[in-house]
Design an enzyme around this catalytic site. Structure first.
Site, PDB file in Angstrom:
ATOM      1  N   LYS A   1       0.858  -1.185   0.000  1.00 30.91           N
ATOM      2  CA  LYS A   1       0.000   0.000   0.000  1.00 30.91           C
ATOM      3  C   LYS A   1       0.891   1.230   0.000  1.00 30.91           C
ATOM      4  O   LYS A   1       2.002   1.202   0.540  1.00 30.91           O
ATOM      5  CB  LYS A   1      -0.874   0.000   1.263  1.00 30.91           C
ATOM      6  CG  LYS A   1      -2.087   0.891   1.178  1.00 30.91           C
ATOM      7  CD  LYS A   1      -3.294   0.168   0.625  1.00 30.91           C
ATOM      8  CE  LYS A   1      -4.487   1.101   0.527  1.00 30.91           C
ATOM      9  NZ  LYS A   1      -5.698   0.423   0.082  1.00 30.91           N
TER      10      LYS A   1
ATOM     11  N   GLY B   1     -20.481   7.363   4.636  1.00 29.57           N
ATOM     12  CA  GLY B   1     -19.490   7.639   3.587  1.00 29.57           C
ATOM     13  C   GLY B   1     -20.106   7.375   2.227  1.00 29.57           C
ATOM     14  O   GLY B   1     -20.441   6.237   1.889  1.00 29.57           O
TER      15      GLY B   1
ATOM     16  N   GLY C   1     -18.855   8.149  -0.934  1.00 29.45           N
ATOM     17  CA  GLY C   1     -17.885   8.416  -1.995  1.00 29.45           C
ATOM     18  C   GLY C   1     -18.071   7.442  -3.143  1.00 29.45           C
ATOM     19  O   GLY C   1     -19.177   6.967  -3.414  1.00 29.45           O
ATOM     20  N   ASN C   2     -16.968   7.116  -3.808  1.00 32.09           N
ATOM     21  CA  ASN C   2     -17.029   6.238  -4.987  1.00 32.09           C
ATOM     22  C   ASN C   2     -17.721   4.922  -4.675  1.00 32.09           C
ATOM     23  O   ASN C   2     -18.530   4.439  -5.463  1.00 32.09           O
ATOM     24  CB  ASN C   2     -15.608   5.945  -5.492  1.00 32.09           C
ATOM     25  CG  ASN C   2     -14.953   7.197  -6.035  1.00 32.09           C
ATOM     26  OD1 ASN C   2     -15.599   8.034  -6.638  1.00 32.09           O
ATOM     27  ND2 ASN C   2     -13.655   7.328  -5.795  1.00 32.09           N
ATOM     28  N   VAL C   3     -17.403   4.327  -3.543  1.00 35.42           N
ATOM     29  CA  VAL C   3     -17.977   3.019  -3.212  1.00 35.42           C
ATOM     30  C   VAL C   3     -19.331   3.175  -2.509  1.00 35.42           C
ATOM     31  O   VAL C   3     -20.323   2.556  -2.914  1.00 35.42           O
ATOM     32  CB  VAL C   3     -17.021   2.191  -2.324  1.00 35.42           C
ATOM     33  CG1 VAL C   3     -17.647   0.849  -1.976  1.00 35.42           C
ATOM     34  CG2 VAL C   3     -15.684   1.984  -3.021  1.00 35.42           C
TER      35      VAL C   3
HETATM   36  P1  NAD Z   1     -13.938   8.087  -1.418  1.00 41.26           P
HETATM   37  O1  NAD Z   1     -12.844   9.009  -1.062  1.00 41.26           O
HETATM   38  O2  NAD Z   1     -14.507   8.145  -2.788  1.00 41.26           O
HETATM   39  O3  NAD Z   1     -15.143   8.252  -0.387  1.00 41.26           O
HETATM   40  C1  NAD Z   1     -14.976   8.341   0.979  1.00 41.26           C
HETATM   41  C2  NAD Z   1     -16.152   9.177   1.466  1.00 41.26           C
HETATM   42  O4  NAD Z   1     -16.162   9.144   2.886  1.00 41.26           O
HETATM   43  C3  NAD Z   1     -16.078  10.629   1.032  1.00 41.26           C
HETATM   44  O5  NAD Z   1     -17.309  11.033   0.477  1.00 41.26           O
HETATM   45  C4  NAD Z   1     -15.753  11.360   2.336  1.00 41.26           C
HETATM   46  O6  NAD Z   1     -16.286  12.678   2.373  1.00 41.26           O
HETATM   47  C5  NAD Z   1     -16.402  10.468   3.349  1.00 41.26           C
HETATM   48  N1  NAD Z   1     -15.889  10.577   4.714  1.00 41.26           N
HETATM   49  C6  NAD Z   1     -14.601  10.789   5.121  1.00 41.26           C
HETATM   50  N2  NAD Z   1     -14.562  10.817   6.478  1.00 41.26           N
HETATM   51  C7  NAD Z   1     -15.828  10.598   6.906  1.00 41.26           C
HETATM   52  C8  NAD Z   1     -16.430  10.503   8.169  1.00 41.26           C
HETATM   53  N3  NAD Z   1     -15.714  10.656   9.312  1.00 41.26           N
HETATM   54  N4  NAD Z   1     -17.750  10.244   8.252  1.00 41.26           N
HETATM   55  C9  NAD Z   1     -18.502  10.095   7.120  1.00 41.26           C
HETATM   56  N5  NAD Z   1     -17.983  10.204   5.884  1.00 41.26           N
HETATM   57  C10 NAD Z   1     -16.679  10.441   5.776  1.00 41.26           C
HETATM   58  O7  NAD Z   1     -13.424   6.600  -1.072  1.00 41.26           O
HETATM   59  P2  NAD Z   1     -13.991   5.226  -1.614  1.00 41.26           P
HETATM   60  O8  NAD Z   1     -13.202   4.824  -2.789  1.00 41.26           O
HETATM   61  O9  NAD Z   1     -15.470   5.292  -1.716  1.00 41.26           O
HETATM   62  O10 NAD Z   1     -13.577   4.251  -0.429  1.00 41.26           O
HETATM   63  C11 NAD Z   1     -14.329   4.190   0.769  1.00 41.26           C
HETATM   64  C12 NAD Z   1     -13.689   3.188   1.719  1.00 41.26           C
HETATM   65  O11 NAD Z   1     -13.639   1.917   1.084  1.00 41.26           O
HETATM   66  C13 NAD Z   1     -12.247   3.503   2.125  1.00 41.26           C
HETATM   67  O12 NAD Z   1     -12.011   3.060   3.430  1.00 41.26           O
HETATM   68  C14 NAD Z   1     -11.428   2.685   1.144  1.00 41.26           C
HETATM   69  O13 NAD Z   1     -10.153   2.383   1.649  1.00 41.26           O
HETATM   70  C15 NAD Z   1     -12.294   1.456   1.037  1.00 41.26           C
HETATM   71  N6  NAD Z   1     -12.092   0.710  -0.192  1.00 41.26           N
HETATM   72  C16 NAD Z   1     -12.269   1.294  -1.408  1.00 41.26           C
HETATM   73  C17 NAD Z   1     -12.074   0.564  -2.571  1.00 41.26           C
HETATM   74  C18 NAD Z   1     -12.300   1.145  -3.937  1.00 41.26           C
HETATM   75  O14 NAD Z   1     -12.380   0.380  -4.920  1.00 41.26           O
HETATM   76  N7  NAD Z   1     -12.450   2.435  -4.073  1.00 41.26           N
HETATM   77  C19 NAD Z   1     -11.698  -0.780  -2.470  1.00 41.26           C
HETATM   78  C20 NAD Z   1     -11.546  -1.352  -1.216  1.00 41.26           C
HETATM   79  C21 NAD Z   1     -11.739  -0.587  -0.074  1.00 41.26           C
END
Ligand code: NAD
Length: 367
Positions: free
Chosen positions: A102, A200, A202-204
């Site tokens: 990572k 949260g 975001g993307n996921v």
């Molecule tokens: P992202 O950055 O697109 O979204 C994260 C979201 O969480 C954002 O909208 C942000 O504003 C919000 N956020 C941050 N702190 C917060 C809090 N204290 N309370 C509520 N919301 C909060 O990230 P993502 O790609 O959606 O990933 C989300 C999680 O999933 C992360 O932990 C990431 O490591 C994990 N993950 C993502 C992927 C992937 O394919 N993108 C794969 C495996 C794991």
């Protein structure tokens, strides 16, 4: 930054600013046999990055790159080490021929992200000559990865190497994991009428919310970004709540999709959901929190088992492949979780202990 063992830190204590603390590495609680940890700096772009390679027994280390404005270098190191080891287990459990690694970039994604900085990160990855393959994560988009790929052939999830943005596959895997958990706990395939608190968006998280909404679930949504919350309220008729209280609302399922360590000795007693199943990495603050969830009768889908869809899409997609194989393997996350839930119940152990054991069995066979 002082990176040293305790001995060297002590020897060099006189070099430090009064009151500053040394950052330890080899005796860091999260070090846990990492093969290699690289601290990268580029003066021109301001890049400060830590790339942690935990285990390459199954293949080259693979794992995303996170950009975050960490409170300290020590916090960034802790995050890199924890996430990297998590990738070893995730890749092993997902049946991939990849090790765990990572990267973190210490920067504010809204303020500091520039093409120069992303390219400088690509140069750091290239210097590792394929021992570490990078991809997107929090703070880094698939478009950013295209820029990183200008300087390295070891950026995954780009248009050249695969299906692009892995987030939709992560979201699909989380959705299938929630279905498996609901089947195990409530003995139904029907999500209609169940309430899910998605923390949260975001993307996921937003993708998971969309699938849950389509399957008839009621949604309670939260994010520190008010715009993301408004979008979800409008698109899914969701109710909004404060991010800090998302785990404690009345819901059947808590789906953490923000950052890690959200399940701890303070939040677990406040949980009202019977299932915790979400995308966030490293959800348990400590190993004992999995046992606390088990004792509370809460079914926990181990984070690295349920959120493997993204890395599956990155690892298995070739430029000429469609997404059928990736979707099939991602949907199978539900079966893996069912096996974990059943074995955990039979043995009276926390689910993450069983997931670790399955991953370790594969690593030992390879080692
Ligand atoms: P992202 O950055 O697109 O979204 C994260 C979201 O969480 C954002 O909208 C942000 O504003 C919000 N956020 C941050 N702190 C917060 C809090 N204290 N309370 C509520 N919301 C909060 O990230 P993502 O790609 O959606 O990933 C989300 C999680 O999933 C992360 O932990 C990431 O490591 C994990 N993950 C993502 C992927 C992937 O394919 N993108 C794969 C495996 C794991």
């Amino acid at each position: 930054m002082n990176i040293s063992t305790r001995h060297r830190a002590r020897d060099r204590a006189s070099d430090m600013e009064p009151g500053s603390q040394p950052v330890t590495l080899f005796d860091h609680p999260e070090f846990r046999d990492h093969e290699q940890v690289v601290f990268g700096h580029d003066a021109g772009s301001g890049l400060r990055t830590i790339i942690a390679i935990h285990d390459t027994r199954l293949g080259p280390a693979a794992g995303g790159c996170r950009m975050w404005s960490y409170a300290s270098d020590a916090a960034a190191l802790t995050d890199a080490l924890r996430l990297s080891r998590g990738m070893t287990y995730k890749n092993a459990l997902a049946g991939l021929d990849l090790g765990g690694g990572k990267a973190v970039i210490i920067a504010d994604a809204n303020r500091d992200k520039t093409p120069e900085l992303l390219e400088a990160f690509g140069t750091q990855v290239e210097r590792l000559a394929g021992r570490y393959r990078t991809a997107e994560d929090v703070g880094i988009s698939s478009q950013d990865m295209e820029i990183v790929a200008r300087r390295t052939s070891h950026a995954l999830g780009t248009k050249q190497t695969g299906l692009g943005d892995p987030s939709p596959y992560t979201a699909l895997g989380v959705f299938e994991g929630i279905r498996a958990a609901v089947r195990h706990r409530f003995e139904t395939d029907d999500l209609g009428g169940l309430t899910v608190s998605v923390q949260g968006l975001g993307n996921v998280g937003f993708g998971v919310a969309r699938m849950l909404h389509a399957a008839g679930a009621k949604l309670i949504v939260s994010d520190i970004n008010a715009t993301a919350v408004s979008r979800a309220v409008e698109a899914f008729g969701a109710n909004a709540t404060e991010p800090d209280g998302a785990h404690a609302v009345k819901a059947d399922i808590f789906c953490p999709c923000a950052l890690g360590a959200g399940l701890n000795k303070t939040t677990i007693p406040q949980l009202r959901a019977q299932i915790v199943a979400g995308a966030a990495n490293n959800q348990l603050a400590t190993d004992t929190d999995g046992e606390a969830l088990r004792r509370a009768g809460i079914l926990y889908a181990p984070d690295y088992a349920i959120n493997a869809g993204g890395i599956i899409s990155i690892a298995l997609a070739g430029p000429e492949d469609g997404d059928a194989l990736v979707r099939e393997k991602t949907i199978a996350i539900g079966d893996t979780l069912t096996r974990i839930f059943q074995r955990a119940e039979e043995e009276g152990r926390p689910t993450q202990v069983i997931a670790d054991r399955l991953a370790e069995e594969r690593l030992s066979a390879a080692g």
